[in-house]
Write a protein that holds these residues in place. Structure first.
Motif, PDB file in Angstrom:
ATOM      1  N   UNK A   1       0.776  -1.313  -0.051  1.00  0.00           N
ATOM      2  CA  UNK A   1       0.199   0.105   0.043  1.00  0.00           C
ATOM      3  C   UNK A   1       0.858   1.303   0.182  1.00  0.00           C
ATOM      4  N   UNK A   2       0.269   2.254  -0.440  1.00  0.00           N
ATOM      5  CA  UNK A   2       1.227   3.490  -0.727  1.00  0.00           C
ATOM      6  C   UNK A   2       0.634   4.390   0.633  1.00  0.00           C
ATOM      7  N   UNK A   3       1.873   4.682   1.409  1.00  0.00           N
ATOM      8  CA  UNK A   3       1.609   5.518   2.690  1.00  0.00           C
ATOM      9  C   UNK A   3       2.468   6.521   2.637  1.00  0.00           C
ATOM     10  N   UNK A   4       2.005   7.730   3.238  1.00  0.00           N
ATOM     11  CA  UNK A   4       3.054   8.932   3.192  1.00  0.00           C
ATOM     12  C   UNK A   4       3.803   8.820   4.461  1.00  0.00           C
ATOM     13  N   UNK A   5       5.084   8.967   4.111  1.00  0.00           N
ATOM     14  CA  UNK A   5       6.157   8.896   5.507  1.00  0.00           C
ATOM     15  C   UNK A   5       6.584  10.214   5.427  1.00  0.00           C
ATOM     16  N   UNK A   6       6.553  10.773   6.803  1.00  0.00           N
ATOM     17  CA  UNK A   6       6.932  12.174   7.157  1.00  0.00           C
ATOM     18  C   UNK A   6       8.363  12.170   7.592  1.00  0.00           C
ATOM     19  N   UNK A   7       9.279  12.878   6.840  1.00  0.00           N
ATOM     20  CA  UNK A   7      10.679  13.134   7.252  1.00  0.00           C
ATOM     21  C   UNK A   7      10.785  14.512   6.947  1.00  0.00           C
TER      22      UNK A   7
ATOM     23  N   UNK B   1       5.262   6.287  -0.144  1.00  0.00           N
ATOM     24  CA  UNK B   1       6.237   5.292   0.177  1.00  0.00           C
ATOM     25  C   UNK B   1       5.266   3.903  -0.096  1.00  0.00           C
ATOM     26  N   UNK B   2       6.072   2.857  -0.649  1.00  0.00           N
ATOM     27  CA  UNK B   2       5.253   1.655  -0.622  1.00  0.00           C
ATOM     28  C   UNK B   2       5.425   0.810   0.556  1.00  0.00           C
ATOM     29  N   UNK B   3       4.549   0.545   1.367  1.00  0.00           N
ATOM     30  CA  UNK B   3       4.585  -0.263   2.625  1.00  0.00           C
ATOM     31  C   UNK B   3       3.961  -1.782   2.439  1.00  0.00           C
ATOM     32  N   UNK B   4       4.553  -2.837   2.838  1.00  0.00           N
ATOM     33  CA  UNK B   4       4.007  -4.154   3.034  1.00  0.00           C
ATOM     34  C   UNK B   4       3.086  -4.322   4.403  1.00  0.00           C
TER      35      UNK B   4
ATOM     36  N   UNK C   1      -4.227  -1.493  15.548  1.00  0.00           N
ATOM     37  CA  UNK C   1      -2.914  -1.383  15.119  1.00  0.00           C
ATOM     38  C   UNK C   1      -2.653  -2.189  13.884  1.00  0.00           C
ATOM     39  N   UNK C   2      -1.599  -1.801  13.165  1.00  0.00           N
ATOM     40  CA  UNK C   2      -1.385  -2.656  12.086  1.00  0.00           C
ATOM     41  C   UNK C   2       0.074  -3.172  11.827  1.00  0.00           C
ATOM     42  N   UNK C   3       0.329  -4.271  11.456  1.00  0.00           N
ATOM     43  CA  UNK C   3       1.804  -4.667  11.288  1.00  0.00           C
ATOM     44  C   UNK C   3       2.430  -4.075  10.163  1.00  0.00           C
ATOM     45  N   UNK C   4       3.557  -3.963  10.076  1.00  0.00           N
ATOM     46  CA  UNK C   4       4.286  -3.237   8.936  1.00  0.00           C
ATOM     47  C   UNK C   4       5.421  -4.199   8.495  1.00  0.00           C
ATOM     48  N   UNK C   5       5.180  -5.036   7.502  1.00  0.00           N
ATOM     49  CA  UNK C   5       6.300  -6.024   7.264  1.00  0.00           C
ATOM     50  C   UNK C   5       7.541  -5.357   6.361  1.00  0.00           C
TER      51      UNK C   5
ATOM     52  N   UNK D   1      -3.770  11.597  -3.636  1.00  0.00           N
ATOM     53  CA  UNK D   1      -3.284  10.161  -4.332  1.00  0.00           C
ATOM     54  C   UNK D   1      -2.496  10.357  -5.563  1.00  0.00           C
ATOM     55  N   UNK D   2      -2.729  11.569  -6.289  1.00  0.00           N
ATOM     56  CA  UNK D   2      -1.822  11.660  -7.590  1.00  0.00           C
ATOM     57  C   UNK D   2      -0.555  12.545  -7.133  1.00  0.00           C
ATOM     58  N   UNK D   3      -0.227  12.728  -5.895  1.00  0.00           N
ATOM     59  CA  UNK D   3       0.954  13.462  -5.285  1.00  0.00           C
ATOM     60  C   UNK D   3       2.028  12.507  -4.781  1.00  0.00           C
ATOM     61  N   UNK D   4       3.169  12.810  -5.176  1.00  0.00           N
ATOM     62  CA  UNK D   4       4.449  11.849  -4.684  1.00  0.00           C
ATOM     63  C   UNK D   4       4.779  12.577  -3.380  1.00  0.00           C
ATOM     64  N   UNK D   5       4.413  13.810  -3.059  1.00  0.00           N
ATOM     65  CA  UNK D   5       4.734  14.205  -1.759  1.00  0.00           C
ATOM     66  C   UNK D   5       4.131  15.415  -1.476  1.00  0.00           C
ATOM     67  N   UNK D   6       4.168  15.773  -0.099  1.00  0.00           N
ATOM     68  CA  UNK D   6       3.375  16.748   0.293  1.00  0.00           C
ATOM     69  C   UNK D   6       4.196  17.563   1.556  1.00  0.00           C
ATOM     70  N   UNK D   7       4.073  18.889   1.545  1.00  0.00           N
ATOM     71  CA  UNK D   7       4.610  19.259   3.002  1.00  0.00           C
ATOM     72  C   UNK D   7       3.769  19.438   4.243  1.00  0.00           C
ATOM     73  N   UNK D   8       4.343  19.243   5.084  1.00  0.00           N
ATOM     74  CA  UNK D   8       3.737  19.139   6.352  1.00  0.00           C
ATOM     75  C   UNK D   8       4.197  20.158   7.120  1.00  0.00           C
TER      76      UNK D   8
END
Length: 415
Positions: free
Chosen positions: A360-366, A373-376, A384-388, A406-413
């Motif tokens: 699944x595509x999830x936004x990772x904040x750094x 980012x594609x997470x399994x 809670x969910x398990x992230x493989x 969903x059409x963005x690769x990044x967003x500013x927080x």
């Protein structure tokens, strides 16, 4: 010939060039900043749900809806076709064992009992009459036997005398034969009388036994009617709550029709319903977490009902604390059935951003920027969910709904 330029002129030209380059660079930076504002929108951090990846234990669960039901519940039905004569209780009332709930019309049973009692009395009279008749016949036959024994004794004496006289020629052979036949006749008559006593006894005893058998049958029928009569006084089978009651006086009832339902107050279980899609993952004995508000109760799957209705499968859950204060009849609860448990794995709080298992595509904040980012994703317990794979402990994820990005690769927080 050429002359050297004045150093002040050269210096001025250099300053102009630097100023032009600086202005161009500033314009370029402003343009880049503007484009970045358009291409990569800024989102306020307070409007997002952000979860930090951590290490912990998780149980994969299947969510189901449940309803609390009593472990012990008894249905009381009408024993006969009748109608409600009087109502003594109210729906929802707490009742004691044996407390009177309803009275049913019992007139037909009372008439049947009276008729059976009369028939029992008739059989008792018949038994008495046959017994007296048998005694009377026995006495008559015994009297006849006594007379025959006297006759036999007399004929034997006469025969003895004729036998003695015959030796002396005092009687004819014909008289001796007559005396012998008289003895034999008396012996046969005596034997017949004894046999008649036995025959009469057997016949009369058979009649008495038949009357006794009929009496026993009638007494059993009488007992059944008396039990039905007692059941027309509808009483609570045990102490509990009256959860159903036919409270209409005069209402007609068919045999076996439900008139009351009593449920135990301090002992509950849960009936859960879920999609039959999960039927293959269910097994008796699986751990279960029952939740209502902030209260969580543990239990196990007791029985999986075999029938599937409208695409749903039902199961019964026994609780470790069946008498918990939170439980009450018909209370709706959330049921989580544990299918597997994992330890020391990467976890994140559950949110709308996750959708089942798999990549699944999830936004990772750094560093103030959330990058897709594609997470399994693995197991989930609803909280809670398990992230493989795809992140490491300490990373921060946007778990709120990000479908509009969903059409963005990044967003500013923005903090």
């Amino acid at each position: 010939m050429d002359q050297a330029l004045n150093p002040s002129i050269i210096s001025g030209r250099r300053r102009k060039t630097v100023m032009v380059l600086a202005a161009a660079l500033a314009t370029l930076c402003a343009a880049a900043w503007g484009i970045n504002r358009v291409v990569s929108p800024s989102v306020d951090a307070d409007s997002l749900l952000i979860a930090q990846v951590r290490t912990g234990n998780i149980a994969n669960t299947i969510n189901a809806s449940g309803i609390v039901i009593p472990v012990h519940e008894e249905l009381v039905s009408s024993p006969i076709q009748t109608h409600v004569a009087k109502v003594h209780a109210k729906l929802g009332q707490q009742v004691k064992a044996g407390e009177l709930l309803l009275e049913l019309d019992n007139r037909t049973i009372v008439l049947a009992i009276d008729g059976l009692r009369e028939q029992v009395a008739q059989q008792e009279n018949r038994i008495l009459a046959l017994t007296l008749e048998m005694d009377q016949k026995r006495k008559q036959l015994l009297s006849s036997i006594e007379l025959l024994e006297l006759d036999l004794q007399a004929t034997r004496v006469k025969l003895g005398r004729y036998q003695t006289l015959r030796k002396a020629g005092g009687v004819s052979a014909e008289d001796l034969l007559t005396a012998e036949l008289n003895v034999q006749r008396n012996e046969i008559q005596l034997r017949q009388q004894h046999e008649q006593i036995e025959d009469s006894k057997r016949v009369t005893s058979s009649g008495i036994e038949g009357a006794r058998l009929q009496k026993n049958i009638l007494q059993k029928q009488l007992q059944q009617q008396q039990e039905l009569l007692a059941q027309t006084q509808v009483r609570a089978p045990f102490a509990g709550m009256l959860t159903w009651l036919l409270a209409d006086e005069g209402a007609s009832l068919a045999t076996g029709q439900l008139v009351a339902k009593v449920s135990e107050l301090s002992n509950y279980k849960v009936e859960a319903s879920l999609s039959d899609f999960h039927a293959r993952s269910l097994n008796a004995g699986q751990p279960v977490r029952v939740e209502q508000g902030n209260v969580r109760l543990d239990g196990v799957v007791q029985t999986i009902l075999p029938e599937i209705q409208n695409g749903s499968v039902k199961l019964l859950v026994t609780l470790d604390q069946p008498n918990h204060a939170m439980l009450r009849n018909k209370l709706r609860v959330e049921v989580n059935i544990v299918t597997e448990q994992k330890k020391n794995t990467l976890l994140a709080d559950y949110g709308p951003a996750f959708n089942g298992r798999g990549p699944q595509d999830i936004f990772v904040v750094r560093d103030g920027v959330a990058r897709k980012t594609t997470l399994n994703i693995g197991a989930s317990d609803g909280k809670a969910v398990e992230i493989l794979s795809g992140v490491r402990a300490g990373d921060r994820l946007i778990i709120s709904d990000t479908s509009r990005y969903k059409d963005r690769d990044s967003i500013r927080v923005a903090q």
